[in-house]
Scaffold this motif. Structure first.
Motif, PDB file in Angstrom:
ATOM      1  N   CYS A  77      63.816 -12.195 -32.675  1.00  0.00           N
ATOM      2  CA  CYS A  77      63.847 -11.836 -31.251  1.00  0.00           C
ATOM      3  C   CYS A  77      64.605 -10.523 -31.055  1.00  0.00           C
ATOM      4  O   CYS A  77      65.647 -10.297 -31.672  1.00  0.00           O
ATOM      5  CB  CYS A  77      64.538 -12.952 -30.459  1.00  0.00           C
ATOM      6  N   CYS A  97      65.488  -9.426 -27.838  1.00  0.00           N
ATOM      7  CA  CYS A  97      65.925  -9.383 -26.423  1.00  0.00           C
ATOM      8  C   CYS A  97      67.337  -8.802 -26.345  1.00  0.00           C
ATOM      9  O   CYS A  97      68.017  -8.641 -27.360  1.00  0.00           O
ATOM     10  CB  CYS A  97      65.881 -10.788 -25.832  1.00  0.00           C
ATOM     11  N   CYS A 141      69.915 -10.969 -28.122  1.00  0.00           N
ATOM     12  CA  CYS A 141      69.839 -10.966 -29.587  1.00  0.00           C
ATOM     13  C   CYS A 141      70.239  -9.605 -30.178  1.00  0.00           C
ATOM     14  O   CYS A 141      70.745  -9.538 -31.299  1.00  0.00           O
ATOM     15  CB  CYS A 141      68.435 -11.345 -30.039  1.00  0.00           C
ATOM     16  N   HIS A 192      67.655 -14.876 -23.036  1.00  0.00           N
ATOM     17  CA  HIS A 192      66.934 -15.098 -24.296  1.00  0.00           C
ATOM     18  C   HIS A 192      65.779 -16.090 -24.125  1.00  0.00           C
ATOM     19  O   HIS A 192      64.660 -15.835 -24.562  1.00  0.00           O
ATOM     20  CB  HIS A 192      67.897 -15.618 -25.375  1.00  0.00           C
TER      21      HIS A 192
END
Ligand SMILES: O=c1[nH]cnc2cc3nc(NCCN4CCOCC4)[nH]c3cc12
Ligand SMILES: [Zn+2]
Length: 370
Positions: free
Chosen positions: A304, A306, A309, A335
C-alpha cells in the motif's frame, strides 16, 4: 444532469465498466462509496478524501433530518456547501435507518411513525417527506423511500412489504420535481425470494428510474445466499442503468457484487472497523492494537502507498491506539478507505484488460479467502 455510460462488459462474468456523469463530476464504476452518515466521513477532511481517490460519498437522510435538521442545511445552501464537499453526494432515503435505529415504529400505507433514537420524540417520514428532505440536502443521487425488510422473514411478510415499497416508489417518482439536479433511484426489494425479487425488479423497471439499488441484502444473510439472490436480480435490471448494492463494503462482498454486474456499493465497514483498530491488508485483516506490533516498524501493508503507509509504522499506529490518541483512528481510516478505493481501481483495470476473474483469484489467495 445525469448520464450513465456502459463502457465494457466482461466476457467471462457480468463484471462491467461504466461512467456516471453528474452536476458535481464524474464517477468511474465499479465504485465503492465511503459513508458520511452525519455530513462527515468520520475523522476525514474532504481534502483527505480526495487525496485517497474518493469520487462520491454517502450521507443519511434520517440522521440529517434529526440533526442538524433541514432548516440549518437549507440556510447553509445545501449539503455540499455545509460540509465543503464539491463532488457527488448520494443520500439514502431514511428507510433503513428508521428500521435499524429507532424503536416502536409503526409502518402504515402513508409512511412510518417512529420515535427519534436521540430524544424519543415522535417523528414521521413518508415517501413525499423523504423526497422533500433529500431535495433540501441537494444530493446528486437520491433514493426512493423503502422498507428494508428484516432477515429472515416469511414469504407473506416480504410480499406485503415489497408491494408497499413499490407503491411508495411510485409516490416518490410522482413527488420528485428537481429532476435536472437530482437523480432518483428505485430500490428493488423482495427479500430472499426469487419470485418476489422478479416482481419487484420488473415493476421498478417499468417505472423507469434513472438507476436502481438492490435493497434488502447485507442484512445478516450468508454470503452465498446474498450472491444467489443478487445474481438472480441483476438479470432483470436494465444494462444501460447503474446498479447499486446497498450496505456492502468488505473485499469479498465487493468482488462478488462486481462479478454479478453491480456498479456501485457503499458501507460503513472500512471506516467503522478502522476506528476500532482493525486494518485491511492484502494478507487479510490485522488487529493493530495487538502487542505483536509493539516493535514492528514496517508499514501497515507492504503493497500500500497511502499517506499512512508512506509515513508511519505499525508500532507507531499501535501506540496511538494503545494510548487512545485520535490520530490512530484517523491514520487507520485513511488506510482502510484507500485500500478499498484502490482495490476498486484495480478491479476497473482488470475489467478493462479482461483479467477480472484472475485478479479476484489472486486477491482471494493472498487475503486468505476460500
Ligand atoms: O434495502 C435497503 N434500503 C435502503 N438502504 C439500505 C441500506 C442497507 N445497508 C445494508 N447493510 C449494511 C450492513 N452493514 C454492514 C457493516 O456494519 C453495519 C451494517 N443493507 C441495506 C439495505 C438497504
Ligand atoms: Zn496504506
Amino acid at each position: 444532469m445525469f448520464k450513465f455510460e456502459l463502457l465494457k462488459t466482461s466476457k467471462d462474468s457480468k463484471a462491467r465498466l461504466g461512467k456516471i456523469t453528474t452536476n458535481h463530476g464524474e464517477i468511474e464504476t465499479p465504485i465503492f462509496m465511503p459513508v458520511g452518515t452525519r455530513a462527515t466521513v468520520k475523522t476525514m477532511t474532504p481534502e483527505e478524501l480526495k487525496d485517497i481517490g474518493a469520487q462520491i460519498i454517502l450521507s443519511n437522510t434520517y440522521h440529517l433530518f434529526l440533526r442538524p435538521g433541514t432548516e440549518i442545511i437549507e440556510k447553509a445552501g445545501g449539503l455540499h456547501k455545509f460540509m465543503n464537499w464539491d463532488k457527488p453526494i448520494l443520500t439514502d432515503s431514511g428507510g433503513f435507518q428508521v428500521f435499524s435505529l429507532s424503536d416502536n415504529r409503526k409502518i402504515t400505507e402513508e409512511g412510518v411513525h417512529f420515535r427519534s433514537h436521540i430524544d424519543g420524540s415522535k417523528m414521521f417520514i413518508s415517501p413525499e417527506k423523504s423526497i422533500d428532505i433529500q431535495n433540501i440536502l441537494g444530493s446528486d443521487i437520491i433514493m426512493a423511500f423503502d422498507e428494508c425488510a428484516p432477515y429472515p422473514a416469511s414469504h407473506e411478510y416480504i410480499d406485503h412489504s415489497m408491494r408497499r415499497t413499490l407503491r411508495w416508489a411510485e409516490r416518490c417518482k410522482n413527488h420528485h420535481k428537481n429532476v435536472d439536479n437530482q437523480t432518483l433511484f428505485g430500490i428493488i426489494q423482495g427479500g430472499m425470494y426469487k419470485d418476489l425479487r422478479e416482481i419487484s425488479a420488473k415493476e421498478m423497471v417499468d417505472m423507469d428510474f434513472k438507476g436502481y439499488s438492490i435493497g434488502g441484502l447485507s442484512v445478516g444473510e450468508p454470503i452465498d445466499l446474498m450472491t444467489e439472490i443478487l445474481d438472480y436480480t441483476t438479470d432483470f435490471m436494465p444494462e444501460n442503468k447503474p446498479r447499486y448494492l446497498m450496505g456492502v463494503g468488505s473485499p469479498d462482498y465487493l468482488f462478488e457484487a462486481v462479478e454479478r454486474g453491480v456498479d456501485m456499493a457503499d458501507c460503513v465497514l472500512p471506516t467503522r472497523i478502522a476506528r476500532n483498530g482493525t486494518v485491511l491488508t492484502h494478507q487479510g485483516r490485522i488487529p493493530i492494537k495487538n502487542a505483536i506490533y509493539k516493535d514492528d516498524f514496517s508499514r501497515l501493508d507492504d503493497e500500500c502507498d497511502c499517506y499512512t503507509c508512506r509515513n508511519y509504522s505499525k508500532a507507531y499506529i499501535r501506540h496511538l491506539f494503545n494510548v487512545d490518541e485520535i490520530l490512530g483512528m484517523r491514520l487507520a481510516t485513511i488506510h482502510n478507505l484507500y485500500f478499498l478505493i484502490d482495490m476498486m481501481k484495480n478491479i476497473r483495470e482488470s475489467i478493462k484488460g479482461d483479467y477480472f476473474l484472475e485478479y479476484k483469484k489472486d486477491f482471494y489467495k493472498k487475503y486468505g479467502y476460500k
